[in-house]
Design a protein around this motif. Structure first.
Motif, short mmCIF file in Angstrom:
data_model
loop_
_atom_site.label_atom_id
_atom_site.label_comp_id
_atom_site.label_asym_id
_atom_site.label_seq_id
_atom_site.Cartn_x
_atom_site.Cartn_y
_atom_site.Cartn_z
N THR A 149 0.85 -1.19 0.00
CA THR A 149 0.00 0.00 0.00
C THR A 149 0.89 1.23 0.00
O THR A 149 1.98 1.23 0.57
CB THR A 149 -0.93 0.04 1.23
OG1 THR A 149 -0.15 -0.07 2.42
CG2 THR A 149 -1.96 -1.08 1.17
N CYS A 150 0.40 2.28 -0.65
CA CYS A 150 1.19 3.51 -0.74
C CYS A 150 0.29 4.70 -0.99
O CYS A 150 -0.85 4.55 -1.43
CB CYS A 150 2.25 3.38 -1.84
SG CYS A 150 1.65 2.78 -3.42
N SER A 151 0.82 5.87 -0.69
CA SER A 151 0.08 7.11 -0.91
C SER A 151 1.07 8.26 -1.10
O SER A 151 2.20 8.21 -0.60
CB SER A 151 -0.87 7.41 0.26
OG SER A 151 -0.13 7.52 1.46
N ALA A 152 0.63 9.27 -1.80
CA ALA A 152 1.47 10.45 -2.01
C ALA A 152 1.57 11.24 -0.71
O ALA A 152 0.58 11.41 0.00
CB ALA A 152 0.89 11.32 -3.12
N TYR A 155 6.40 12.76 -2.64
CA TYR A 155 6.99 11.45 -2.87
C TYR A 155 5.91 10.40 -2.61
O TYR A 155 4.86 10.72 -2.06
CB TYR A 155 8.21 11.22 -1.97
CG TYR A 155 7.89 11.17 -0.50
CD1 TYR A 155 7.62 9.97 0.15
CD2 TYR A 155 7.83 12.34 0.26
CE1 TYR A 155 7.31 9.93 1.50
CE2 TYR A 155 7.52 12.31 1.60
CZ TYR A 155 7.26 11.11 2.22
OH TYR A 155 6.95 11.07 3.55
N LEU A 156 6.17 9.19 -3.01
CA LEU A 156 5.22 8.10 -2.73
C LEU A 156 5.70 7.39 -1.47
O LEU A 156 6.83 6.90 -1.42
CB LEU A 156 5.15 7.13 -3.91
CG LEU A 156 3.99 6.15 -3.84
CD1 LEU A 156 2.65 6.90 -3.97
CD2 LEU A 156 4.09 5.10 -4.93
N HIS A 157 4.86 7.38 -0.46
CA HIS A 157 5.18 6.68 0.78
C HIS A 157 4.56 5.29 0.71
O HIS A 157 3.35 5.14 0.56
CB HIS A 157 4.61 7.44 1.99
CG HIS A 157 4.77 6.67 3.26
ND1 HIS A 157 3.73 6.07 3.91
CD2 HIS A 157 5.87 6.36 3.98
CE1 HIS A 157 4.17 5.44 4.98
NE2 HIS A 157 5.47 5.60 5.04
N GLY A 184 5.91 2.01 -10.45
CA GLY A 184 5.00 2.40 -11.54
C GLY A 184 3.95 3.39 -11.07
O GLY A 184 3.60 4.33 -11.80
N GLU A 185 3.44 3.20 -9.86
CA GLU A 185 2.46 4.15 -9.32
C GLU A 185 3.12 5.50 -9.08
O GLU A 185 2.51 6.55 -9.34
CB GLU A 185 1.85 3.62 -8.02
CG GLU A 185 0.93 2.43 -8.22
CD GLU A 185 -0.33 2.75 -9.03
OE1 GLU A 185 -0.79 3.92 -9.02
OE2 GLU A 185 -0.86 1.83 -9.66
N ALA A 186 4.36 5.50 -8.60
CA ALA A 186 5.07 6.77 -8.42
C ALA A 186 5.23 7.49 -9.76
O ALA A 186 4.98 8.70 -9.86
CB ALA A 186 6.43 6.53 -7.76
N ARG A 187 5.63 6.75 -10.78
CA ARG A 187 5.77 7.36 -12.11
C ARG A 187 4.43 7.90 -12.61
O ARG A 187 4.36 8.99 -13.16
CB ARG A 187 6.35 6.35 -13.10
CG ARG A 187 7.85 6.17 -12.97
CD ARG A 187 8.44 5.36 -14.12
NE ARG A 187 8.00 3.98 -14.14
CZ ARG A 187 8.55 3.00 -13.41
NH1 ARG A 187 9.57 3.25 -12.61
NH2 ARG A 187 8.09 1.77 -13.49
N ARG A 188 3.37 7.12 -12.42
CA ARG A 188 2.03 7.53 -12.87
C ARG A 188 1.63 8.86 -12.23
O ARG A 188 1.01 9.70 -12.86
CB ARG A 188 1.01 6.43 -12.52
CG ARG A 188 -0.44 6.76 -12.91
CD ARG A 188 -1.41 5.68 -12.48
NE ARG A 188 -1.59 5.61 -11.05
CZ ARG A 188 -2.41 6.41 -10.33
NH1 ARG A 188 -3.11 7.33 -10.94
NH2 ARG A 188 -2.52 6.24 -9.03
N LEU A 189 2.01 9.04 -10.97
CA LEU A 189 1.67 10.26 -10.25
C LEU A 189 2.69 11.38 -10.46
O LEU A 189 2.54 12.46 -9.91
CB LEU A 189 1.55 9.94 -8.75
CG LEU A 189 0.40 9.02 -8.37
CD1 LEU A 189 0.53 8.57 -6.92
CD2 LEU A 189 -0.94 9.70 -8.62
N GLY A 190 3.74 11.09 -11.23
CA GLY A 190 4.76 12.10 -11.50
C GLY A 190 5.69 12.34 -10.32
O GLY A 190 6.26 13.43 -10.19
N LEU A 191 5.86 11.33 -9.47
CA LEU A 191 6.69 11.45 -8.27
C LEU A 191 8.05 10.80 -8.52
O LEU A 191 8.13 9.74 -9.12
CB LEU A 191 5.99 10.81 -7.08
CG LEU A 191 4.57 11.33 -6.81
CD1 LEU A 191 3.93 10.57 -5.68
CD2 LEU A 191 4.58 12.81 -6.55
N GLY A 192 9.09 11.44 -8.00
CA GLY A 192 10.45 10.98 -8.30
C GLY A 192 11.05 10.05 -7.27
O GLY A 192 12.19 9.61 -7.46
N GLN A 193 10.33 9.74 -6.20
CA GLN A 193 10.93 8.92 -5.15
C GLN A 193 9.86 8.14 -4.39
O GLN A 193 8.74 8.61 -4.22
CB GLN A 193 11.68 9.83 -4.18
CG GLN A 193 12.53 9.08 -3.18
CD GLN A 193 13.32 10.04 -2.32
OE1 GLN A 193 12.79 10.56 -1.35
NE2 GLN A 193 14.57 10.28 -2.69
#
Length: 152
Positions: free
Chosen positions: A69-72, A82-84, A109-118
């Motif tokens: 599980t993760c969230s911005a 960032y994606l936590h 992939g979810e981080a990339r989808r959201l435009g997050l770099g880490q």
């Protein structure tokens, strides 16, 4: 062949069971009653869920063997989101088979989808297997302690 995908509403009972197993694995208290009712809106809310849930199944439609599980979130120091990754867990007997890497690839992939770099996360200091795994996939760590302050 292992399949990693976004969790669906009908996965919720099995995800809650995985969370309970995860708590036992981490020597933590079990989840409080009513977890499914609290978690459902976070995972499946509209228009965009607050929490991204990913699940791993050994074959499409098969039983779940892991989840992440993760969230911005926001880093004040970096002034960036960032994606936590809050949780990553694989059932006993399914570690060391490459499934963790598939889940981590999906998290990236979810981080990339959201435009997050880490992506950032934590693991217990005693979890040597996870620490080795995270190092093997190229992650680095910082020593910190996590605190909890009740507000109710």
């Amino acid at each position: 062949m292992t399949n990693v995908r976004r969790a669906r509403v009908d996965d919720l009972p099995e995800v809650v069971a995985l969370i309970a197993e995860h708590a036992v694995y981490e020597k933590a208290d079990p989840p409080a009653k009513g977890l499914a009712e609290r978690l459902g809106p976070l995972l499946f809310g509209e228009p965009e869920p607050r929490l991204i849930g990913l699940v791993a199944e050994l074959r499409e439609g098969g039983p779940l063997v892991g989840y992440a599980t993760c969230s911005a979130e926001v880093s004040t120091w970096d002034g960036e989101e960032y994606l936590h990754m809050d949780c990553l867990y694989l059932r006993d007997g399914h570690r060391g088979l490459g499934i963790g890497e598939l889940l981590m690839d999906a998290v990236r992939g979810e981080a990339r989808r959201l435009g997050l770099g880490q992506v950032q996360w934590q693991t217990p200091v005693w979890n040597d297997g996870a620490i080795r795994f995270y190092g093997r996939i190229g992650a680095t760590s910082k020593d910190k302690r996590r605190f909890f302050l009740p507000v109710r």
